[in-house]
Design an enzyme around this catalytic site. Structure first.
Site, mmCIF file in Angstrom:
data_model
loop_
_atom_site.group_PDB
_atom_site.id
_atom_site.type_symbol
_atom_site.label_atom_id
_atom_site.label_comp_id
_atom_site.label_asym_id
_atom_site.label_seq_id
_atom_site.Cartn_x
_atom_site.Cartn_y
_atom_site.Cartn_z
ATOM 1 C CD GLU A 286 -7.103 -4.931 -1.810
ATOM 2 O OE1 GLU A 286 -7.601 -3.816 -1.589
ATOM 3 O OE2 GLU A 286 -7.608 -5.996 -1.411
ATOM 4 C CB CYS B 130 -11.173 -7.056 0.448
ATOM 5 S SG CYS B 130 -12.356 -5.821 0.981
ATOM 6 C CG ASN C 73 -9.045 -4.524 5.249
ATOM 7 O OD1 ASN C 73 -8.493 -3.440 5.397
ATOM 8 N ND2 ASN C 73 -9.910 -4.743 4.280
ATOM 9 C CD GLU C 74 -13.109 -1.961 4.430
ATOM 10 O OE1 GLU C 74 -13.960 -2.705 3.884
ATOM 11 O OE2 GLU C 74 -12.801 -0.849 3.976
HETATM 12 O O1 AHR Z 1 -9.541 -0.332 -1.744
HETATM 13 C C1 AHR Z 1 -10.496 -1.242 -2.163
HETATM 14 C C2 AHR Z 1 -11.161 -1.951 -0.998
HETATM 15 O O2 AHR Z 1 -11.898 -1.054 -0.237
HETATM 16 C C3 AHR Z 1 -10.232 -2.568 0.000
HETATM 17 O O3 AHR Z 1 -9.819 -3.820 -0.381
HETATM 18 C C4 AHR Z 1 -11.078 -2.659 1.231
HETATM 19 O O4 AHR Z 1 -10.343 -2.613 2.407
HETATM 20 C C5 AHR Z 1 -12.056 -1.542 1.079
HETATM 21 O O5 AHR Z 1 -13.352 -1.967 1.238
#
Ligand code: AHR
Length: 657
Positions: free
Chosen positions: A48, A239, A373-374
């Protein structure tokens, strides 16, 4: 006398071993029960653009805000004399550029100076490629690499003049050889003729990037990734996939094609943590989806792109506008279908053609795609459903990955897993950034999972020490302990990626992370070595292992021991991983049961990973504090008696002859 002592100590040692063997935990490896296949996607990487992981990190560009597109257009630049911001440049999606004009007096000067990402770092005798798009008639610019010396005076380390000889936009290039090593240089460009010069997309890269590519990646960082031998490479996050609002979500279509025309996006990590605020953190997309696919291929990992499901970050934004209505998802679904075409499509398709034009006519052979994602709540399965239907219809062979939300257990998690099963996604992404106690308690987690549902992708995890939110040996040890559970359950856990991957020592927002770097150096943390040890010793099949007749995962009465075993059909080795999380050394017997009489175990090796100091870690200035150590061991027959030190991760390997 000397001989005497040696014999004596050997006697003491063997007596000790015999005595210890009686008290030892009996680990039985059922060599004749070759179990589930360990998926080639184990163990992987999660990438990321957080902690300056891409711009300022893996992406080797050294000029910040090279296209003058940051909201404050000269952020990262100092300007002197007669400099104007223009907005009718040659690249439609990056229209701004700098106009340098005569300052109006012989003693005055016009120029711009870039500070880089925490400075511009150069290594003595290395070559650096400066490029710029420019226009001007019979003009000259002077390009300098400068430094402030100890007395605070600016020194020109090296400089070159470039003649700008076209009123049409044209790209110019010069190569600099760094005369010294300097971590904090700046790039300065002066107008060196009376008149006007326009400058756009000002760029400086090391020539020695990964595979020597222009627009390339930092070589030491890619080598660290390659050296893991990763099975899967997930990108672009995290994120940033979701965006704080839908406009700022990661839009892969903006990240392909000529770099000059990839529009800037904000990076949400610039403001996510007020105590780690980085207002100059943006995504240039110079490292985009084409580069991610290529990188995956070159480090031998399956590519795993994750796309927005039409829900912006639910942590950051509960405005209904931040969620596309399910009936309006068409363009998002089309983005997913087009991505598969970009990766795998024939060169005569729209997106396959673009891939070919970018340099890769062969398909990338994409097999996996993540959607969301989340995400959490009923909105997520509602949004995911039409994606699943459309992808299944157009590309039935693609594996779809859904999410179980941001937590490793609890209401959302319990709600989402059955929903994912109903949608029949292939894998479910789980995230767990948890303290030591969690990692110690979860050694049997996957033993309890339903074998008939989707497979598991342990997509983001790391041990976050209580009060110790940095990389340290004990966190890595507990990750190793937990991973025995992943390994033992290879029938349902198909992917696992530690997170986050990269962090700049001056620009981090989140820690711990797997690889740290400054502008010159990088370091592999203890957690890196744990991942690498698993990956290099992953074997091809699980082999049942019990301790004192029970599966072993740090349960009561197991003295903080964790273990798992695999068979490697390529090297014909049994590989046993044992982690002693307790603070005392423990005798252990490994009994390789079920071998035929004619079989022998030979070529014994033991790799240990240990530090007396639980807080120890490797740093950029001291990268070799904790390293795995390998030694030879011998086994008599099929039983191996040993003692595993306190707080130690040990791997025992024997070849079956
Ligand atoms: O790895 C950091 C963050 O942690 C990522 O962006 C997210 O998916 C998680 O909350």
């Amino acid at each position: 006398m000397k001989l005497h002592k040696t014999i004596l100590s050997a006697l003491i040692l063997s007596a000790g071993t015999a005595m210890n063997a009686q008290n030892a935990h009996q680990m039985v490896v059922q060599t004749n029960k070759i179990g589930a296949e360990i998926q080639p996607t184990m163990y992987g990487l999660f990438f990321e653009d957080i902690n300056y992981g891409a711009d300022g990190g893996l992406y080797a560009e050294m000029v910040k805000n090279r296209s003058f597109e940051f909201p404050q257009n000269f952020m990262g630049w100092a300007t002197f004399g007669n400099v104007k911001l223009m907005d009718d440049g040659p690249f439609e999606r990056n229209p701004h550029y700098a106009r340098l004009s005569d300052p109006g007096h012989a003693h005055k000067r016009t120029g711009i100076e870039n500070e880089g990402f925490f400075g511009i770092a150069m290594k003595k005798d290395a070559d650096y490629r400066f490029t710029v798009w420019a226009r001007g008639e019979n003009q000259k610019i002077s390009v300098e690499i400068i430094d402030n010396d100890a007395m605070g005076e600016t020194q020109v380390l090296t400089s070159k003049d470039i003649t700008i000889n076209s009123k049409e936009w044209k790209q110019y290039e010069v190569i600099f050889k760094a005369p010294v090593t300097e971590p904090k240089a700046h790039l300065r460009i002066f107008l060196a003729s009376p008149g006007t010069v326009d400058l756009e997309h000002v760029s400086l890269f090391p020539v020695d990037t990964w595979k020597g590519r222009k627009n390339g990646l930092r070589k030491d960082l890619v080598e660290a990734l390659r050296d893991i031998k990763p099975g899967v490479f997930r990108f672009p996050g995290g994120c940033i996939v979701e965006g704080t609002d839908l406009e700022t979500r990661y839009n892969w279509k903006n990240t392909v094609g000529p770099v000059e025309n990839r529009p800037l996006n904000e990076n949400r990590w610039h403001y996510t943590f007020p105590h780690r605020f980085f207002p100059d953190y943006f995504q240039s997309y110079g490292l985009g989806f084409y580069e991610f696919f290529l990188l995956s291929e070159e480090i031998g990992a399956e590519a795993l792109p994750v796309l927005s499901c039409g829900l912006a970050c639910q942590f950051q934004n509960d405005d209904p506008e931040a969620h596309v209505k399910v009936c309006d998802l068409d363009s998002y679904i089309q983005d997913a279908l087009d991505l598969i075409e970009f990766a795998n499509g024939d060169v005569n398709t729209k997106w396959g053609k673009l891939r070919a034009e970018m340099g890769h006519p062969e398909p990338f052979n994409l097999k996996f795609i993540g959607i969301g994602n989340e995400q959490w709540g009923p909105e997520y399965p509602e949004h995911l459903k039409p994606f699943v239907e459309a992808i299944r219809k157009a590309y039935p062979d693609i594996n779809i990955i859904g999410s179980s939300g941001p937590n490793s257990e609890g209401e959302q998690f319990d709600y989402l897993w059955p929903e994912m099963a109903k949608l029949k996604v292939d894998l479910v992404d789980e995230h767990f950034y948890r303290p030591e106690s969690w990692f110690l308690a979860e050694g049997m987690r996957y033993d309890k999972y339903d074998r008939k549902g989707p497979k598991v992708f342990a997509g983001e995890y790391a041990c976050h020490g209580r009060g110790k939110k940095w990389n340290h040996f004990n966190a890595a040890l507990l990750e190793a302990a937990f991973m025995t559970n992943i390994e033992r359950n290879a029938d349902i856990v198909h992917m696992a990626t530690y997170a986050p991957l990269f962090a700049h020592v001056e620009g981090w927002q989140w820690r711990p992370d797997m690889i740290w770097f400054d502008n010159l150096k990088s370091v592999r943390t203890c957690s890196y070595y744990v991942q690498q040890l698993y990956s290099h010793n992953k074997g091809t099949n699980v082999v049942p292992l019990t301790m004192d007749k029970k599966p072993v995962g740090g349960q009561e009465g197991q003295d903080g021991l964790f273990a798992s075993a695999v068979w490697d059909n390529d090297t014909k080795e049994y590989i046993v991983k044992v982690i002693n999380t307790s603070d005392k050394a423990q005798p252990v017997t490994l009994d390789f049961k079920g071998l035929k009489k004619k079989n022998k175990l030979t070529n014994g090796k033991c790799i240990t990973f240990h530090s007396d100091n639980l807080d120890a870690d490797n740093t950029v200035d001291n990268p070799n504090v904790v390293l795995p150590k390998e030694s030879k061991v011998s086994i008599e027959g099929t039983v191996f008696n040993t003692e595993i030190g306190a707080k130690t991760f040990a791997i025992y390997k024997f070849t079956k002859e």
